[in-house]
Scaffold this motif. Structure first.
Motif, PDB file in Angstrom:
ATOM      1  N   TRP A  13      67.640  36.110   2.336  1.00  0.00           N
ATOM      2  CA  TRP A  13      68.670  37.034   1.879  1.00  0.00           C
ATOM      3  C   TRP A  13      68.023  38.291   1.318  1.00  0.00           C
ATOM      4  O   TRP A  13      67.009  38.223   0.639  1.00  0.00           O
ATOM      5  CB  TRP A  13      69.528  36.386   0.786  1.00  0.00           C
ATOM      6  CG  TRP A  13      70.448  35.325   1.308  1.00  0.00           C
ATOM      7  CD1 TRP A  13      70.087  34.087   1.753  1.00  0.00           C
ATOM      8  CD2 TRP A  13      71.856  35.427   1.462  1.00  0.00           C
ATOM      9  NE1 TRP A  13      71.199  33.398   2.172  1.00  0.00           N
ATOM     10  CE2 TRP A  13      72.306  34.197   2.001  1.00  0.00           C
ATOM     11  CE3 TRP A  13      72.801  36.420   1.188  1.00  0.00           C
ATOM     12  CZ2 TRP A  13      73.653  33.945   2.269  1.00  0.00           C
ATOM     13  CZ3 TRP A  13      74.134  36.176   1.452  1.00  0.00           C
ATOM     14  CH2 TRP A  13      74.554  34.942   1.999  1.00  0.00           C
ATOM     15  N   PHE A  14      68.661  39.440   1.611  1.00  0.00           N
ATOM     16  CA  PHE A  14      68.347  40.683   0.911  1.00  0.00           C
ATOM     17  C   PHE A  14      69.279  40.727  -0.292  1.00  0.00           C
ATOM     18  O   PHE A  14      70.500  40.583  -0.139  1.00  0.00           O
ATOM     19  CB  PHE A  14      68.606  41.887   1.822  1.00  0.00           C
ATOM     20  CG  PHE A  14      68.607  43.198   1.092  1.00  0.00           C
ATOM     21  CD1 PHE A  14      67.416  43.844   0.801  1.00  0.00           C
ATOM     22  CD2 PHE A  14      69.803  43.785   0.676  1.00  0.00           C
ATOM     23  CE1 PHE A  14      67.409  45.049   0.121  1.00  0.00           C
ATOM     24  CE2 PHE A  14      69.807  44.991  -0.005  1.00  0.00           C
ATOM     25  CZ  PHE A  14      68.608  45.624  -0.282  1.00  0.00           C
ATOM     26  N   THR A  15      68.693  40.878  -1.457  1.00  0.00           N
ATOM     27  CA  THR A  15      69.519  40.928  -2.672  1.00  0.00           C
ATOM     28  C   THR A  15      69.296  42.248  -3.390  1.00  0.00           C
ATOM     29  O   THR A  15      68.160  42.591  -3.719  1.00  0.00           O
ATOM     30  CB  THR A  15      69.147  39.767  -3.617  1.00  0.00           C
ATOM     31  OG1 THR A  15      69.223  38.557  -2.865  1.00  0.00           O
ATOM     32  CG2 THR A  15      70.091  39.682  -4.798  1.00  0.00           C
ATOM     33  N   GLU A  16      70.380  42.970  -3.592  1.00  0.00           N
ATOM     34  CA  GLU A  16      70.282  44.217  -4.358  1.00  0.00           C
ATOM     35  C   GLU A  16      70.905  44.007  -5.727  1.00  0.00           C
ATOM     36  O   GLU A  16      72.068  43.593  -5.817  1.00  0.00           O
ATOM     37  CB  GLU A  16      71.025  45.343  -3.608  1.00  0.00           C
ATOM     38  CG  GLU A  16      71.094  46.634  -4.411  1.00  0.00           C
ATOM     39  CD  GLU A  16      71.855  47.757  -3.697  1.00  0.00           C
ATOM     40  OE1 GLU A  16      71.609  47.979  -2.503  1.00  0.00           O
ATOM     41  OE2 GLU A  16      72.695  48.403  -4.359  1.00  0.00           O
ATOM     42  N   ASN A  17      70.154  44.300  -6.773  1.00  0.00           N
ATOM     43  CA  ASN A  17      70.709  44.237  -8.124  1.00  0.00           C
ATOM     44  C   ASN A  17      71.438  45.547  -8.392  1.00  0.00           C
ATOM     45  O   ASN A  17      70.818  46.565  -8.668  1.00  0.00           O
ATOM     46  CB  ASN A  17      69.606  44.029  -9.162  1.00  0.00           C
ATOM     47  CG  ASN A  17      68.973  42.662  -9.020  1.00  0.00           C
ATOM     48  OD1 ASN A  17      69.617  41.686  -8.619  1.00  0.00           O
ATOM     49  ND2 ASN A  17      67.691  42.586  -9.310  1.00  0.00           N
ATOM     50  N   GLN A  18      72.755  45.508  -8.284  1.00  0.00           N
ATOM     51  CA  GLN A  18      73.523  46.753  -8.400  1.00  0.00           C
ATOM     52  C   GLN A  18      73.709  47.169  -9.858  1.00  0.00           C
ATOM     53  O   GLN A  18      73.743  48.352 -10.171  1.00  0.00           O
ATOM     54  CB  GLN A  18      74.862  46.583  -7.691  1.00  0.00           C
ATOM     55  CG  GLN A  18      74.637  46.281  -6.194  1.00  0.00           C
ATOM     56  CD  GLN A  18      75.899  46.291  -5.383  1.00  0.00           C
ATOM     57  OE1 GLN A  18      76.961  45.941  -5.883  1.00  0.00           O
ATOM     58  NE2 GLN A  18      75.785  46.663  -4.129  1.00  0.00           N
ATOM     59  N   THR A  19      73.878  46.176 -10.720  1.00  0.00           N
ATOM     60  CA  THR A  19      73.794  46.408 -12.165  1.00  0.00           C
ATOM     61  C   THR A  19      73.068  45.171 -12.701  1.00  0.00           C
ATOM     62  O   THR A  19      72.705  44.278 -11.936  1.00  0.00           O
ATOM     63  CB  THR A  19      75.185  46.509 -12.850  1.00  0.00           C
ATOM     64  OG1 THR A  19      75.762  45.184 -12.899  1.00  0.00           O
ATOM     65  CG2 THR A  19      76.133  47.441 -12.119  1.00  0.00           C
ATOM     66  N   ASP A  20      72.924  45.081 -14.034  1.00  0.00           N
ATOM     67  CA  ASP A  20      72.287  43.887 -14.615  1.00  0.00           C
ATOM     68  C   ASP A  20      73.123  42.638 -14.354  1.00  0.00           C
ATOM     69  O   ASP A  20      72.645  41.520 -14.503  1.00  0.00           O
ATOM     70  CB  ASP A  20      72.130  44.050 -16.136  1.00  0.00           C
ATOM     71  CG  ASP A  20      71.105  45.108 -16.446  1.00  0.00           C
ATOM     72  OD1 ASP A  20      70.343  45.463 -15.523  1.00  0.00           O
ATOM     73  OD2 ASP A  20      71.097  45.592 -17.592  1.00  0.00           O
ATOM     74  N   ALA A  21      74.402  42.819 -13.991  1.00  0.00           N
ATOM     75  CA  ALA A  21      75.297  41.669 -13.857  1.00  0.00           C
ATOM     76  C   ALA A  21      76.027  41.625 -12.516  1.00  0.00           C
ATOM     77  O   ALA A  21      77.065  40.982 -12.400  1.00  0.00           O
ATOM     78  CB  ALA A  21      76.325  41.720 -14.997  1.00  0.00           C
ATOM     79  N   LEU A  22      75.503  42.325 -11.528  1.00  0.00           N
ATOM     80  CA  LEU A  22      76.197  42.388 -10.235  1.00  0.00           C
ATOM     81  C   LEU A  22      75.173  42.505  -9.114  1.00  0.00           C
ATOM     82  O   LEU A  22      74.282  43.369  -9.168  1.00  0.00           O
ATOM     83  CB  LEU A  22      77.115  43.621 -10.220  1.00  0.00           C
ATOM     84  CG  LEU A  22      77.946  43.862  -8.967  1.00  0.00           C
ATOM     85  CD1 LEU A  22      78.999  42.773  -8.772  1.00  0.00           C
ATOM     86  CD2 LEU A  22      78.630  45.230  -9.048  1.00  0.00           C
ATOM     87  N   ARG A  23      75.303  41.616  -8.121  1.00  0.00           N
ATOM     88  CA  ARG A  23      74.370  41.652  -6.995  1.00  0.00           C
ATOM     89  C   ARG A  23      75.110  41.710  -5.677  1.00  0.00           C
ATOM     90  O   ARG A  23      76.174  41.123  -5.530  1.00  0.00           O
ATOM     91  CB  ARG A  23      73.514  40.377  -6.973  1.00  0.00           C
ATOM     92  CG  ARG A  23      72.504  40.348  -8.065  1.00  0.00           C
ATOM     93  CD  ARG A  23      71.709  39.073  -7.987  1.00  0.00           C
ATOM     94  NE  ARG A  23      70.732  39.053  -9.059  1.00  0.00           N
ATOM     95  CZ  ARG A  23      70.072  37.989  -9.445  1.00  0.00           C
ATOM     96  NH1 ARG A  23      70.265  36.813  -8.855  1.00  0.00           N
ATOM     97  NH2 ARG A  23      69.185  38.066 -10.419  1.00  0.00           N
ATOM     98  N   LEU A  24      74.462  42.370  -4.682  1.00  0.00           N
ATOM     99  CA  LEU A  24      74.933  42.314  -3.299  1.00  0.00           C
ATOM    100  C   LEU A  24      73.945  41.444  -2.530  1.00  0.00           C
ATOM    101  O   LEU A  24      72.730  41.630  -2.658  1.00  0.00           O
ATOM    102  CB  LEU A  24      74.935  43.724  -2.691  1.00  0.00           C
ATOM    103  CG  LEU A  24      75.142  43.786  -1.170  1.00  0.00           C
ATOM    104  CD1 LEU A  24      76.600  43.515  -0.792  1.00  0.00           C
ATOM    105  CD2 LEU A  24      74.714  45.149  -0.608  1.00  0.00           C
ATOM    106  N   GLY A  25      74.462  40.499  -1.737  1.00  0.00           N
ATOM    107  CA  GLY A  25      73.586  39.657  -0.910  1.00  0.00           C
ATOM    108  C   GLY A  25      73.924  39.816   0.555  1.00  0.00           C
ATOM    109  O   GLY A  25      75.095  39.747   0.934  1.00  0.00           O
TER     110      GLY A  25
END
Ligand code: SAM
Length: 275
Positions: A4-16
């Protein structure tokens, strides 16, 4: 493959995004660059682990950051893109017959090289004779530029080399680099997640331009999926009537979207309420 590519969009939100394969990964002098094939959105370009573009939704961003400002100008001939090394904004700008020169000012030459190799459908217009490539810092380049009709700030997030692209001084230099009826636009992140940044940018533009307006578009791979753009000019932001009969091949932009994109939900209007 279960990577998986995981982007940490904020400290509490990720896109996978589940990947089919990783095609390239390198450290350039400016950032970590990665190209991968995703299952859902096609090929992905990421910089410092943030999504820059995917083949499936890039048309929304690139059409909206270009056609909307170009139609606000009576006759755009000289256009500059600051950032935008994937070439998607240049591809859209060159659909306008009045454009004589589209400058791409990209700090990281590797982004352009990789875009040419892995994203030909996005980058192909970089080989058009009307496109002129400058591999330099947009903050420096804009200081000496003159007579531009439209300036498009197609930047990464406001960290690292792009930080100065979100500051008032930079907008002042854009004002100096443009003709009287020049129009500038900058991607201004998400109305759900980046309200303070939008306000900061709008204030910075208001210091130099009489007219500032926000418009939005749906971009699924950017944080929250709902994106904004700030536009500024010394002249009122009214589209030139040619937008109604323009014969452009687009997938998101329509003559209706040209004006509807500025109709904002209440919570977005309120972001700019006292700016
Ligand atoms: N659409 C994208 C987004 O919102 O995620 C941005 C795409 S484009 C690839 C952003 C480019 O801006 C990057 O290639 C980066 O190298 C470039 N960039 C960042 N800071 C810059 C600067 N100061 N001058 C010129 N280019 C810059």
């Amino acid at each position: 493959m279960n990577t998986w590519f995981t982007e940490n969009q904020t400290d509490a939100l990720r896109l996978g995004l589940r990947l089919k394969s990783v095609l390239a990964a390198e450290k350039t002098p400016y950032q970590e660059l990665m190209v991968a094939e995703t299952e859902t959105y096609g090929r992905l370009l990421a910089l410092d682990n943030y999504v820059q573009t995917t083949v499936a939704d890039e048309f929304v961003y690139h059409e909206m950051i270009t056609h909307v400002p170009l139609f606000m100008h009576p006759h755009p001939k000289q256009v500059a893109v600051i950032g935008g090394g994937d070439g998607g904004a240049i591809r859209e700008i060159l659909k306008h017959p009045s454009v004589e020169k589209a400058h791409l000012v990209e700090i990281d030459e590797r982004v352009v090289t990789i875009a040419r190799e892995y994203f030909p459908e996005i980058s192909h217009a970089l080989s058009d004779p009307r496109a002129e490539l400058h591999f330099t810092d947009g903050i420096e380049w804009i200081r000496q530029a003159r007579q531009l009709d439209v300036v498009i700030v197609d930047s990464t997030d406001p960290i690292g080399p792009a930080e100065g692209l979100f500051q008032s001084d930079f907008y002042h230099n854009i004002r100096q680099a443009m003709t009287e009826d020049g129009v500038m636009v900058a991607q201004s992140e998400s109305p759900f997640l980046h309200r303070d940044l939008i306000r900061h940018m709008a204030r910075g533009m208001r210091a130099w331009f009489e007219h500032v307006a926000l418009y939005t578009a749906a971009i699924p791979t950017y944080p929250s999926g709902y994106w904004s753009f700030l536009m500024a000019s010394s002249k009122p932001l009214v589209p030139h009537p040619r937008y109604q009969t323009a014969n452009l091949t687009t997938r998101y932009w329509t003559p209706g979207i040209q004006t509807a994109a500025f109709v904002l939900p209440r919570f977005v209007e309120e972001i700019l309420h006292d700016v």
